[in-house]
Enzyme design. Structure first.
Site, PDB file in Angstrom:
ATOM      1  N   GLY A 113       0.837  -1.202   0.000  1.00 43.13           N
ATOM      2  CA  GLY A 113       0.000   0.000   0.000  1.00 43.13           C
ATOM      3  C   GLY A 113       0.872   1.251   0.000  1.00 43.13           C
ATOM      4  O   GLY A 113       1.627   1.471   0.958  1.00 43.13           O
ATOM      5  N   GLY A 147      -0.187   4.490  -0.075  1.00 42.81           N
ATOM      6  CA  GLY A 147      -1.027   5.666   0.186  1.00 42.81           C
ATOM      7  C   GLY A 147      -0.412   6.462   1.330  1.00 42.81           C
ATOM      8  O   GLY A 147       0.814   6.450   1.533  1.00 42.81           O
ATOM      9  N   ALA A 184      -0.770  -5.980  -4.863  1.00 43.24           N
ATOM     10  CA  ALA A 184      -0.745  -7.310  -4.234  1.00 43.24           C
ATOM     11  C   ALA A 184      -2.066  -8.007  -4.513  1.00 43.24           C
ATOM     12  O   ALA A 184      -3.133  -7.412  -4.346  1.00 43.24           O
ATOM     13  CB  ALA A 184      -0.546  -7.156  -2.731  1.00 43.24           C
ATOM     14  N   CYS A 214     -15.888   7.497   8.664  1.00 41.70           N
ATOM     15  CA  CYS A 214     -15.121   8.684   8.301  1.00 41.70           C
ATOM     16  C   CYS A 214     -16.125   9.822   8.111  1.00 41.70           C
ATOM     17  O   CYS A 214     -16.671   9.986   7.025  1.00 41.70           O
ATOM     18  CB  CYS A 214     -14.422   8.329   6.986  1.00 41.70           C
ATOM     19  SG  CYS A 214     -13.157   9.456   6.520  1.00 41.70           S
ATOM     20  N   CYS A 255      -7.492  16.716  14.220  1.00 46.91           N
ATOM     21  CA  CYS A 255      -8.120  16.846  12.902  1.00 46.91           C
ATOM     22  C   CYS A 255      -8.543  18.282  12.595  1.00 46.91           C
ATOM     23  O   CYS A 255      -8.953  19.023  13.492  1.00 46.91           O
ATOM     24  CB  CYS A 255      -9.344  15.937  12.846  1.00 46.91           C
ATOM     25  SG  CYS A 255      -9.660  15.388  11.176  1.00 46.91           S
TER      26      CYS A 255
HETATM   27  C1  LIG Z   1     -12.211  12.058   1.619  1.00 47.40           C
HETATM   28  C2  LIG Z   1     -11.373  11.847   2.823  1.00 47.40           C
HETATM   29  C3  LIG Z   1     -10.828  12.947   3.452  1.00 47.40           C
HETATM   30  C4  LIG Z   1     -10.043  12.776   4.581  1.00 47.40           C
HETATM   31  N1  LIG Z   1      -9.554  13.887   5.193  1.00 47.40           N
HETATM   32  C5  LIG Z   1      -8.804  13.740   6.301  1.00 47.40           C
HETATM   33  C6  LIG Z   1      -8.279  14.896   6.956  1.00 47.40           C
HETATM   34  O1  LIG Z   1      -8.517  16.018   6.537  1.00 47.40           O
HETATM   35  N2  LIG Z   1      -7.537  14.718   8.057  1.00 47.40           N
HETATM   36  C7  LIG Z   1      -7.257  13.474   8.558  1.00 47.40           C
HETATM   37  O2  LIG Z   1      -6.578  13.354   9.560  1.00 47.40           O
HETATM   38  N3  LIG Z   1      -7.742  12.363   7.961  1.00 47.40           N
HETATM   39  C8  LIG Z   1      -8.502  12.460   6.854  1.00 47.40           C
HETATM   40  N4  LIG Z   1      -8.993  11.335   6.239  1.00 47.40           N
HETATM   41  C9  LIG Z   1      -8.733  10.021   6.861  1.00 47.40           C
HETATM   42  C10 LIG Z   1      -7.369   9.386   6.513  1.00 47.40           C
HETATM   43  O3  LIG Z   1      -6.334  10.280   6.869  1.00 47.40           O
HETATM   44  C11 LIG Z   1      -7.241   9.046   5.034  1.00 47.40           C
HETATM   45  O4  LIG Z   1      -8.255   8.152   4.673  1.00 47.40           O
HETATM   46  C12 LIG Z   1      -5.883   8.393   4.684  1.00 47.40           C
HETATM   47  O5  LIG Z   1      -5.722   8.429   3.289  1.00 47.40           O
HETATM   48  C13 LIG Z   1      -5.783   6.950   5.142  1.00 47.40           C
HETATM   49  O6  LIG Z   1      -4.494   6.458   4.867  1.00 47.40           O
HETATM   50  P1  LIG Z   1      -4.243   4.906   4.499  1.00 47.40           P
HETATM   51  O7  LIG Z   1      -2.822   4.796   4.127  1.00 47.40           O
HETATM   52  O8  LIG Z   1      -4.765   4.058   5.569  1.00 47.40           O
HETATM   53  O9  LIG Z   1      -5.156   4.647   3.219  1.00 47.40           O
HETATM   54  P2  LIG Z   1      -4.945   5.234   1.763  1.00 47.40           P
HETATM   55  O10 LIG Z   1      -4.360   6.594   1.816  1.00 47.40           O
HETATM   56  O11 LIG Z   1      -6.265   5.043   1.089  1.00 47.40           O
HETATM   57  O12 LIG Z   1      -3.869   4.290   1.112  1.00 47.40           O
HETATM   58  C14 LIG Z   1      -4.066   2.925   0.873  1.00 47.40           C
HETATM   59  C15 LIG Z   1      -3.244   2.551  -0.337  1.00 47.40           C
HETATM   60  O13 LIG Z   1      -3.182   1.141  -0.451  1.00 47.40           O
HETATM   61  C16 LIG Z   1      -3.283   0.810  -1.814  1.00 47.40           C
HETATM   62  N5  LIG Z   1      -3.737  -0.571  -1.938  1.00 47.40           N
HETATM   63  C17 LIG Z   1      -4.937  -1.094  -1.649  1.00 47.40           C
HETATM   64  N6  LIG Z   1      -4.953  -2.401  -1.929  1.00 47.40           N
HETATM   65  C18 LIG Z   1      -3.725  -2.711  -2.403  1.00 47.40           C
HETATM   66  C19 LIG Z   1      -3.137  -3.908  -2.886  1.00 47.40           C
HETATM   67  N7  LIG Z   1      -3.821  -5.047  -2.939  1.00 47.40           N
HETATM   68  N8  LIG Z   1      -1.849  -3.869  -3.336  1.00 47.40           N
HETATM   69  C20 LIG Z   1      -1.132  -2.708  -3.281  1.00 47.40           C
HETATM   70  N9  LIG Z   1      -1.646  -1.555  -2.838  1.00 47.40           N
HETATM   71  C21 LIG Z   1      -2.930  -1.557  -2.399  1.00 47.40           C
HETATM   72  C22 LIG Z   1      -4.285   1.827  -2.371  1.00 47.40           C
HETATM   73  O14 LIG Z   1      -4.150   1.934  -3.768  1.00 47.40           O
HETATM   74  C23 LIG Z   1      -3.846   3.085  -1.630  1.00 47.40           C
HETATM   75  O15 LIG Z   1      -2.858   3.784  -2.353  1.00 47.40           O
HETATM   76  C24 LIG Z   1      -9.791  11.474   5.100  1.00 47.40           C
HETATM   77  C25 LIG Z   1     -10.353  10.373   4.459  1.00 47.40           C
HETATM   78  C26 LIG Z   1     -11.142  10.559   3.340  1.00 47.40           C
HETATM   79  C27 LIG Z   1     -11.751   9.340   2.673  1.00 47.40           C
END
Ligand SMILES: Cc1cc2nc3c(=O)[nH]c(=O)nc-3n(C[C@H](O)[C@H](O)[C@H](O)COP(=O)(O)OP(=O)(O)OC[C@H]3O[C@@H](n4cnc5c(N)ncnc54)[C@H](O)[C@@H]3O)c2cc1C
Length: 425
Positions: A8, A10, A78, A159, A353
């Site tokens: 991942g 992200g 993955a 969320c 936040c």
């Molecule tokens: C619209 C929105 C706004 C938000 N705003 C805020 C904010 O202002 N402040 C705050 O604190 N939080 C916020 N959040 C909450 C949180 O910070 C975010 O959701 C953040 O992006 C989560 O990070 P993450 O790495 O868990 O997931 P993500 O950033 O979604 O990253 C996950 C990654 O894993 C990858 N992935 C998935 N499956 C696979 C696989 N099988 N193989 C390889 N890669 C894979 C995806 O492509 C993605 O790139 C927000 C959430 C949303 C949805």
């Protein structure tokens, strides 16, 4: 030599890779597996949806940065994790073996759980930048023919901040365009009260959010369960404290954005003892899976139980700072294992936040996230919008530079007494 793999790329996975680099010994190899090479800053998606940001402004190509940092970067995704065999099967059928694995795969968006929900149905989404671009095109079409707007979150969502943000941002943008008087707006949420946020409120978020909705003439429905969505209508049930349906309603819309419930991604869902029934990864206080202790998880993919029972299911949000605390604890714990020491770092899981309203916003700090809290603070003001813009620029700069937490960030957070780590004896 150890193989360390992060799945991942992200928000959590990218920082995870950066924070692991200094923990590696000579000869250890770090591999990051993403779906494509482009990072996008999820918190800016609401701005993309109203045209305040163009997609390239919030995207970063990670390929060169990872190369510079000597991180092997695989971009085909993955397919399935095989934790008994310590390997990740990737989309081309080959396998990446690991000694230590970090799962950072974020959420799978469960649009399919409600008929008509999501960008392939009748509502918009801001969860992914691709959805946000589509939501923007739909918004422009809507402005040519305004009508009612429905914004909110569905049952099981976790969320809520972005749902409120988007309602307020739409209101701000519609006013700018002189269209607000032609757009009745309704906020729909499974939360038992406005400002609950999956955290049983933080500081005075109930009053702050309610008064903001009132001031902007946005009606709301709490304890709402979305049944089905058709072209231009949302069918909802309003549930009482006892869980019984109090009222069924049809809300018409010309534009709707409803956040879905999250679940774990298919590469890990259904793996017994690794994931819970929703596919979220089970971890202990050190972010390690109890059954597969060489597997860690960070970010939205981590299982965190709801804060308490509610008439309609409501999940706990995993916000940016909380996620960064998971990342820092995991990096230290893997570093300890590599050095032959016992891992002993726990994330603080504090929620910090900024919810932007376009011309103001609400900020909150919940320390710890589950009440009773040592710090339970919220405030609103024009400064929140400016702070969020600054945070976006700062975060994207960190990603581009390949840094997780520069010294001045650590200094500032220390001064504010907001810490990422706890240590066990
Ligand atoms: C619209 C929105 C706004 C938000 N705003 C805020 C904010 O202002 N402040 C705050 O604190 N939080 C916020 N959040 C909450 C949180 O910070 C975010 O959701 C953040 O992006 C989560 O990070 P993450 O790495 O868990 O997931 P993500 O950033 O979604 O990253 C996950 C990654 O894993 C990858 N992935 C998935 N499956 C696979 C696989 N099988 N193989 C390889 N890669 C894979 C995806 O492509 C993605 O790139 C927000 C959430 C949303 C949805």
């Amino acid at each position: 030599m150890a193989e360390i793999v992060v799945i991942g790329a992200g928000l959590s996975g990218t920082l995870m890779a950066y924070e692991l680099v200094p923990q590696l010994r000579k000869g250890d190899r770090l591999t990051l597996i993403g779906e494509g090479s482009v990072f996008h800053f999820v918190p800016s998606n609401p701005w993309v949806a109203v045209g305040w940001r163009q997609r390239p402004e919030i995207e970063v190509d990670l390929a060169k940065i990872m190369k510079r940092k000597d991180i092997r970067f695989i971009t085909i995704g993955a397919k399935r994790l095989h934790p008994e065999e310590n390997r990740v099967e990737i989309e081309d059928g080959s396998s990446i073996p690991y000694d230590y694995l970090v799962i950072a795969t974020g959420p799978d968006l469960a649009f399919d759980e409600i008929p008509g929900l999501g960008p392939n149905g009748h509502t918009q989404s801001i969860c992914h930048v691709e959805h946000a671009s589509k939501a923007h095109a739909a918004f422009e079409a809507f402005c040519a023919q305004p009508g009612p707007v429905v914004v909110g979150a569905t049952q099981g969502a976790s969320c809520f901040g972005p749902a409120y943000e988007f309602a307020f941002i739409l209101d701000t943008e519609l006013k700018k365009r002189g269209l607000r008087d032609r757009v009745p707006m309704t906020f729909v949420t499974p939360e038992p009260y406005i400002g609950h946020l999956g955290l049983d409120g933080v500081g005075d978020t109930k009053s702050l959010m309610e008064s903001e909705l009132r001031e902007r003439h946005i009606k709301w429905v709490t304890n709402a369960r979305v049944k089905t969505i058709g072209s231009g209508t949302v069918e909802i049930e309003e549930v009482g404290e006892d869980g019984a349906v109090r009222e069924s309603r049809t809300l018409p819309f010309g534009y709707a954005m409803l956040l879905p419930a999250f679940r774990g991604v298919s590469a890990v869902r259904g793996i017994e003892k690794l994931a819970n029934p929703r596919g979220f990864i089970l971890v202990d206080k050190q972010q390690r899976n109890p059954t597969f202790p060489n597997v860690f998880a960070v970010g939205v993919c981590v299982a965190i139980p709801p804060i308490g029972p509610t008439p309609v299911p409501v999940g706990v949000p995993k916000t940016g700072f909380m996620i960064e605390s998971m990342v820092t604890a995991t990096a230290h714990n893997i570093g300890a294992l590599l050095a032959g020491r016992t891992p002993n770092r726990h994330p603080t899981l504090n929620a910090v936040c900024l919810a932007d309203f376009g011309n103001g916003g609400v900020a909150f700090v919940a320390q710890p996230q589950i009440p009773p809290r040592n710090v339970n603070w919220s405030a609103k003001g024009a400064w929140v919008h400016l702070a969020k813009v600054a945070f976006e620029k700062y975060f994207l700069r960190k990603v581009k530079r390949g840094e997780s937490a520069p010294f001045y960030e650590r200094f500032l957070m220390d001064k504010l007494n907001i810490r990422k780590l706890k240590e066990s004896a």
